[in-house]
Design a protein around this motif. Structure first.
Motif, PDB file in Angstrom:
ATOM      1  N   ALA A  45       0.836  -1.205   0.000  1.00 35.98           N
ATOM      2  CA  ALA A  45       0.000   0.000   0.000  1.00 35.98           C
ATOM      3  C   ALA A  45       0.873   1.258   0.000  1.00 35.98           C
ATOM      4  N   ARG A  46       1.906   1.246   0.831  1.00 32.56           N
ATOM      5  CA  ARG A  46       2.791   2.398   0.941  1.00 32.56           C
ATOM      6  C   ARG A  46       3.507   2.666  -0.386  1.00 32.56           C
ATOM      7  N   LEU A  47       3.924   1.611  -1.039  1.00 29.62           N
ATOM      8  CA  LEU A  47       4.621   1.728  -2.309  1.00 29.62           C
ATOM      9  C   LEU A  47       3.673   2.241  -3.403  1.00 29.62           C
ATOM     10  N   ASN A  48       2.438   1.742  -3.400  1.00 30.82           N
ATOM     11  CA  ASN A  48       1.445   2.250  -4.346  1.00 30.82           C
ATOM     12  C   ASN A  48       1.227   3.738  -4.129  1.00 30.82           C
ATOM     13  N   PHE A  49       1.173   4.129  -2.876  1.00 24.97           N
ATOM     14  CA  PHE A  49       1.000   5.545  -2.547  1.00 24.97           C
ATOM     15  C   PHE A  49       2.153   6.372  -3.119  1.00 24.97           C
ATOM     16  N   ILE A  50       3.373   5.930  -2.855  1.00 27.90           N
ATOM     17  CA  ILE A  50       4.550   6.657  -3.330  1.00 27.90           C
ATOM     18  C   ILE A  50       4.526   6.772  -4.858  1.00 27.90           C
ATOM     19  N   ARG A  51       4.259   5.678  -5.520  1.00 27.13           N
ATOM     20  CA  ARG A  51       4.261   5.674  -6.986  1.00 27.13           C
ATOM     21  C   ARG A  51       3.222   6.651  -7.551  1.00 27.13           C
ATOM     22  N   ARG A  52       2.018   6.645  -6.982  1.00 24.21           N
ATOM     23  CA  ARG A  52       0.969   7.529  -7.500  1.00 24.21           C
ATOM     24  C   ARG A  52       1.251   8.982  -7.171  1.00 24.21           C
ATOM     25  N   ALA A  53       1.766   9.217  -5.975  1.00 25.43           N
ATOM     26  CA  ALA A  53       2.091  10.593  -5.600  1.00 25.43           C
ATOM     27  C   ALA A  53       3.180  11.145  -6.525  1.00 25.43           C
ATOM     28  N   ARG A  54       4.184  10.321  -6.866  1.00 30.73           N
ATOM     29  CA  ARG A  54       5.231  10.743  -7.802  1.00 30.73           C
ATOM     30  C   ARG A  54       4.608  11.057  -9.151  1.00 30.73           C
ATOM     31  N   ASP A  55       3.693  10.211  -9.596  1.00 28.21           N
ATOM     32  CA  ASP A  55       3.022  10.410 -10.887  1.00 28.21           C
ATOM     33  C   ASP A  55       2.236  11.716 -10.905  1.00 28.21           C
ATOM     34  N   LEU A  56       1.795  12.152  -9.728  1.00 28.40           N
ATOM     35  CA  LEU A  56       1.022  13.402  -9.640  1.00 28.40           C
ATOM     36  C   LEU A  56       1.939  14.607  -9.486  1.00 28.40           C
ATOM     37  N   GLY A  57       3.240  14.393  -9.591  1.00 27.26           N
ATOM     38  CA  GLY A  57       4.174  15.512  -9.582  1.00 27.26           C
ATOM     39  C   GLY A  57       4.636  15.955  -8.196  1.00 27.26           C
ATOM     40  N   PHE A  58       4.396  15.146  -7.158  1.00 27.80           N
ATOM     41  CA  PHE A  58       4.899  15.511  -5.837  1.00 27.80           C
ATOM     42  C   PHE A  58       6.361  15.089  -5.735  1.00 27.80           C
ATOM     43  N   SER A  59       7.180  15.944  -5.105  1.00 26.11           N
ATOM     44  CA  SER A  59       8.593  15.621  -4.930  1.00 26.11           C
ATOM     45  C   SER A  59       8.747  14.595  -3.818  1.00 26.11           C
TER      46      SER A  59
END
Lengths: 132, 132
Positions: A45-59
């Motif tokens: 879950a944490r990894l999915n979160f990181i991946r999607r947040a990166r895709d949304l342009g968050f540093s």
DNA sequence: CTTGACCTTGTAGTTACTACAAGGTGCATA
DNA sequence: TATGCACCTTGTAGTAACTACAAGGTCAAG
């Protein structure tokens, strides 16, 4: 589960998962006898979160802050509030920009359906939105 | 206008503007007698577009495609349609993810207002959205 | 006629990966 | 038993998209 399976499930490469561990954004999991990393569903879950947040342009820094919000359950309400509000502002600006882009792309597709090529205004759609 | 002023107006550093020119994403502008780059309002809009699209997590390649949609006014309707639809799909997925995140951040702020710290579910908010 | 803010090119450093090399692990199959 | 084969380990080096800095040219103001 081992790193390869976690990589397949989440779409994040094994090398990137190890990179996140080195960066301290993903905790080092327990190891098997063969010294292989052993992951559970929480890491997924944490990894999915990181991946999607990166895709949304968050540093990475911003993601670290969001994960800290999640990790430190017992921190001051004032601290949570300030951080959450700041992130909420950024999220809302991104949504507004994306909605302008969506509208313009929709308009172009509609024009195409009528064989009216019509001029493209996607630059204007994003050019006039608020400061990132 | 010269590169410094364009940089101030758009919030994009002069070095980055020159980098975009090298990458072919921003056309080389006319030069003054002193060999300084001389920009107009069209470049300003294009640069704002690039900056916001990057902030939204679009790659240079994807931005190049979007700008091509805008530049090639007279291309086949079928081509425009396919590309616009593909971009629209990506935009809608990003909006859905951001809305889930917005809801969760809003929920945390509301809980804080009542001094109820409440557990944070932002990971779950993004972990379950569609594939990026 | 020099000071200072601006511009030029070029090169090197940063962030967030991504790929590859050299070698260890463990299960299936000959 | 052994020998592939897919998987894992660490480490180093390469890529994308900037970002900073060096060495020097331009020009309006004092």
């Amino acid at each position: 589960m081992r790193i390869g399976q976690l990589a397949r499930i989440t779409g994040v490469k094994s090398e990137t998962i190890r990179f996140y561990e080195r960066e301290g954004i993903l905790a080092a999991p327990p190891r098997t006898r063969a010294n292989y990393r052993d992951y559970g569903p929480a890491e997924e879950a944490r990894l999915n979160f990181i991946r999607r947040a990166r895709d949304l342009g968050f540093s990475m820094a911003r993601i670290r802050e969001l994960l800290d919000l999640s990790d430190d359950a017992d921190r001051s309400c004032a601290g949570i509030d300030a951080l959450a509000r700041s992130h909420l502002g950024e999220v809302e600006r991104k949504i507004a920009s994306l909605e302008a882009l969506r509208t313009e792309l929709g308009r172009m597709i509609a024009a195409c359906e009528q064989d009216t090529v019509g001029d493209c205004r996607i630059i204007d759609a994003l050019a006039g939105t608020a400061e990132p």
